[in-house]
Design a protein around this motif. Structure first.
Motif, PDB file in Angstrom:
ATOM      1  N   THR A  65      37.091  54.616  33.156  1.00 33.43           N
ATOM      2  CA  THR A  65      37.858  53.483  32.646  1.00 33.43           C
ATOM      3  C   THR A  65      36.903  52.347  32.351  1.00 33.43           C
ATOM      4  O   THR A  65      35.805  52.279  32.922  1.00 33.43           O
ATOM      5  CB  THR A  65      38.917  53.050  33.680  1.00 33.43           C
ATOM      6  OG1 THR A  65      39.768  52.062  33.117  1.00 33.43           O
ATOM      7  CG2 THR A  65      38.277  52.461  34.934  1.00 33.43           C
TER       8      THR A  65
ATOM      9  N   THR B 241      40.839  54.041  28.889  1.00 31.85           N
ATOM     10  CA  THR B 241      40.706  55.038  29.957  1.00 31.85           C
ATOM     11  C   THR B 241      40.313  56.366  29.320  1.00 31.85           C
ATOM     12  O   THR B 241      40.735  56.689  28.207  1.00 31.85           O
ATOM     13  CB  THR B 241      42.026  55.177  30.743  1.00 31.85           C
ATOM     14  OG1 THR B 241      42.175  54.037  31.594  1.00 31.85           O
ATOM     15  CG2 THR B 241      42.044  56.420  31.616  1.00 31.85           C
TER      16      THR B 241
ATOM     17  N   GLN C 153      39.921  53.684  38.398  1.00 31.54           N
ATOM     18  CA  GLN C 153      41.033  53.103  37.645  1.00 31.54           C
ATOM     19  C   GLN C 153      40.673  51.690  37.224  1.00 31.54           C
ATOM     20  O   GLN C 153      39.776  51.058  37.791  1.00 31.54           O
ATOM     21  CB  GLN C 153      42.331  53.135  38.462  1.00 31.54           C
ATOM     22  CG  GLN C 153      42.928  54.536  38.544  1.00 31.54           C
ATOM     23  CD  GLN C 153      44.401  54.554  38.948  1.00 31.54           C
ATOM     24  OE1 GLN C 153      44.833  53.828  39.819  1.00 31.54           O
ATOM     25  NE2 GLN C 153      45.175  55.427  38.312  1.00 31.54           N
ATOM     26  N   GLY C 154      41.410  51.188  36.222  1.00 33.14           N
ATOM     27  CA  GLY C 154      41.052  49.933  35.565  1.00 33.14           C
ATOM     28  C   GLY C 154      40.855  48.751  36.486  1.00 33.14           C
ATOM     29  O   GLY C 154      39.978  47.910  36.264  1.00 33.14           O
TER      30      GLY C 154
ATOM     31  N   GLY D  53      41.893  57.650  35.016  1.00 29.65           N
ATOM     32  CA  GLY D  53      40.432  57.611  35.002  1.00 29.65           C
ATOM     33  C   GLY D  53      39.832  58.049  36.317  1.00 29.65           C
ATOM     34  O   GLY D  53      38.612  58.051  36.464  1.00 29.65           O
TER      35      GLY D  53
END
Length: 667
Positions: A253, A325, A277-278, A245
């Protein structure tokens, strides 16, 4: 035939939670439903058990299976771990059979090293993405696997941002990310005495072992104890091809719930970040956008996401918590599970799912944790008072309820204060899994950063704790233990009140009012009454308690403990006089004072219960419970009753007794 310890996602299904853990089983189920899930495999809970039985070592047999299945996902996606021409990166995540959000460990971007980072920069023509991924991996691996302090890496990031005169991580350039990698590796070598591991297979085995190890970290043990999760279950480990992402503006994400986990409203609820990112979403480091804004940013992706989440909720017949994502405009599903929710939301969702025909009443009743119902019976802020109360600050209403008490800025301090009998509000920049014990004892939780799906919000809802998140008006100094709201300084130990339904923060303590059984709660309990065969009576010792129990549906008093009738200040003097009497005449005079009090209580109990059964236990208390314990209290009572202090002390000591059945229940 060798025991099978590793399964491709495509080999499992949703019924295999005991073996594959909740995350692994649900990933397998999503693949069987034809949903876009990156390739991967699950190392089973049995492998975790074997690890502990083998003196915390992954056996050669399990290692061989891990690398065999790694080869299978390499073949499926055409990439290879550690390859510089077409490198495969993977995530390594825990996955117990019971959901334990944030309690165990995750590692992203595994497989990256100096050579892979260089080739990824060339292959993607995006060096910033490559070195951002590398620095994230070094930070996670160092924290989770090697035990280095996560804040130390955050300090390095803050130092570089200060040097570059920028506020956000996203403002750092490709060269800045490369510099971060160099500084992270230098810090690692300084602390560990050797270079950061470059062999991707070593990285993988160490990470799997770290996830197994995290099953027994302090926060996981505490969470298991709090939620009655057996230690023998172990955790599975999910190894999954990375999707990114953070490759650019067409990547992102997010985390979402198919219904509002705070209220139960039937509407997609969640948050996302572009070019992230997550971990950025759940850690609360950046403030994300509401999920419905994805419809403007990427309308086609949003439409696909809506269709998938609707299908998942209908399939599981429950509100789902999903992670996703977007890589280069393509949607990937990374997780689904039954979502944690507040008690009010649990009741609304249960009632709505019955009305929508997805559940029967019997099934709906079993969807609600009985412990959650207790939170609905606690006092709430008086609405009339709220109308006139001055709002000092406003954040996100992450978990409803009335939270009030003394402010504490560290979990350990909150635990210590509660042990001394205080109500507390835990205040943090953002919470982390290490704060779990402080969150469990706090009356409310306030964070300056983070959104509706941050760690604080998700865990607070699961615990039934009031939470206000992302309150940017609050300036916190955790080191010196104070915060300021609108120029007003609030020190540790001073009181605030939180309204988790609105996100409002108030200075001082607001009055509360008693809860009532109404709306979805009343309807849900009526279903339980229709289906149950067990009758329910209450423990009640006063007319007030009896009326409250009757209002909550009790069918009589199962135990009235008469000794509890005498603890009030206007009664305890007479019971003490009776206990300390030296002659039969003195005792009779004391009993003459107690008789009308007790008779009046019994008559009122019978009036309140309107003919329902009442069971009374005659006075049989440990007599020392009615007498003072400290020297100051003993001296005051001796003076009031014209007794010698030494004689009274001797009487108190002589009457002390232990209850041999304390802590036991039986019939």
């Amino acid at each position: 035939m060798a025991k099978k310890y590793v399964y491709l996602f495509s080999e499992g299904n949703g019924s295999m939670k005991e073996l594959l853990g909740g995350k692994g089983a649900n990933l397998a189920e999503m693949i069987s439903l034809g949903m876009p899930v990156p390739d991967g495999f699950t190392v089973t809970t049995e492998a975790c058990t074997a690890y502990y039985e083998n003196n915390r070592r992954i056996s050669d047999e399990i290692q061989e299976q891990i690398f065999e299945y790694l080869g299978k996902i390499e073949a499926a996606c055409g990439k290879k771990l550690g390859d510089t021409e077409n490198p495969l990166l993977v995530s390594v995540r825990s996955g117990a059979r019971a959901s334990m959000p944030g309690m165990m460990d995750t590692i992203l971007n595994l497989g990256i090293n100096d050579e892979v980072a260089e080739s990824l920069a060339r292959l993607t023509n995006n060096p910033r993405f490559s070195y951002d991924s590398y620095r994230r991996f070094i930070q996670m691996f160092s924290d989770v696997v090697m035990g280095l302090s996560k804040p130390s890496f955050e300090n390095i990031i803050d130092e570089l941002k200060q040097e570059k005169n920028v506020q956000l991580d996203s403002e750092l350039s490709a060269d800045d990310m490369k510099e971060l990698v160099a500084r992270f590796k230098a810090y690692f070598k300084k602390e560990k005495g050797y270079d950061f591991p470059q062999d991707p297979k070593e990285q993988l085995l160490r990470s799997v072992e770290a996830v197994f190890r995290s099953w027994n970290n302090e926060r996981a043990i505490y969470y298991r104890r709090m939620n009655d999760i057996p230690a023998s279950w172990g955790t599975a480990v999910n190894v999954q091809s990375m999707v990114f992402g953070n490759m650019g503006d067409d990547c992102g994400t997010g985390v979402a719930f198919t219904r509002n986990p705070a209220t139960g409203e039937k509407k997609l609820f969640g948050e996302f970040l572009m070019n992230a990112q997550g971990e950025d979403v759940v850690a609360g480091i950046r403030t994300p956008q509401p999920i419905d804004q994805l419809a403007q940013v990427m309308p086609e992706v949003y439409a696909e996401f809506q269709a998938i989440t609707n299908r998942l909720e209908n399939h599981y017949r429950d509100m789902q918590d999903v992670e996703f994502t977007i890589e280069k405009g393509k949607l990937y599903m990374l997780q689904t599970r039954n979502g944690k929710r507040t008690a009010a939301a649990a009741l609304k969702i249960a009632v709505d799912l019955v009305n929508e025909g997805l559940l029967t009443k019997d099934e709906a009743i079993l969807k609600v944790d009985p412990k959650q119902l207790d939170t609905l019976l606690h006092p709430q802020f008086d609405p009339d008072v709220l109308k006139n109360a001055e709002v000092a600050a406003k954040g996100l209403p992450a978990s409803p309820g009335a939270g009030y008490g003394a402010v504490y800025f560290h979990a350990n301090d909150a635990v210590a204060a509660v042990a001394k009998g205080q109500k507390v509000v835990l205040v943090r920049h953002e919470t982390s899994p290490e704060d779990i014990e402080g969150m469990a004892v706090a009356d409310g939780i306030l964070t300056a950063r983070g959104g509706m799906t941050s760690h604080a919000a998700v865990v607070a809802r699961g615990m039934g704790r009031c939470c206000v998140a992302g309150c940017g008006d609050v300036l916190i100094n955790e080191e010196e233990k104070y915060m300021t709201i609108g120029g007003v300084r609030i020190n540790e130990g001073e009181n605030i009140s939180l309204d988790g339904a609105t996100g409002n923060v108030y200075i001082g303590l607001l009055p509360t009012m008693e809860a009532s059984v109404a709306g979805d709660f009343a309807e849900f309990m009526s279903w339980a009454d229709e289906l149950r065969t067990l009758k329910v009576r209450t423990n009640a010792d006063t007319p007030k308690d009896s009326q409250q129990a009757l209002d909550f549906g009790a069918e009589g008093i199962g135990l009235c403990r008469t000794e509890h009738m005498f603890f009030q200040a206007d009664r305890i003097a007479a019971i003490r006089e009776m206990i300390l009497s030296k002659t039969a005449e003195q005792r009779a005079r004391a009993l003459d004072k107690l008789l009308p009090i007790q008779r009046g209580d019994f008559e009122e109990l019978f009036r309140v219960m309107k003919g329902l059964p009442v069971t009374i236990r005659l006075l049989d208390p440990p007599l020392h419970e009615f007498l003072p314990h400290t020297d100051e209290e003993i001296e005051a009572l001796a003076k009031d009753m014209h007794l010698g202090v030494a004689d009274l002390k001797a009487t108190v000591e002589s009457l002390k007794e232990a209850n041999p059945m304390f802590g036991h229940r039986g019939c």
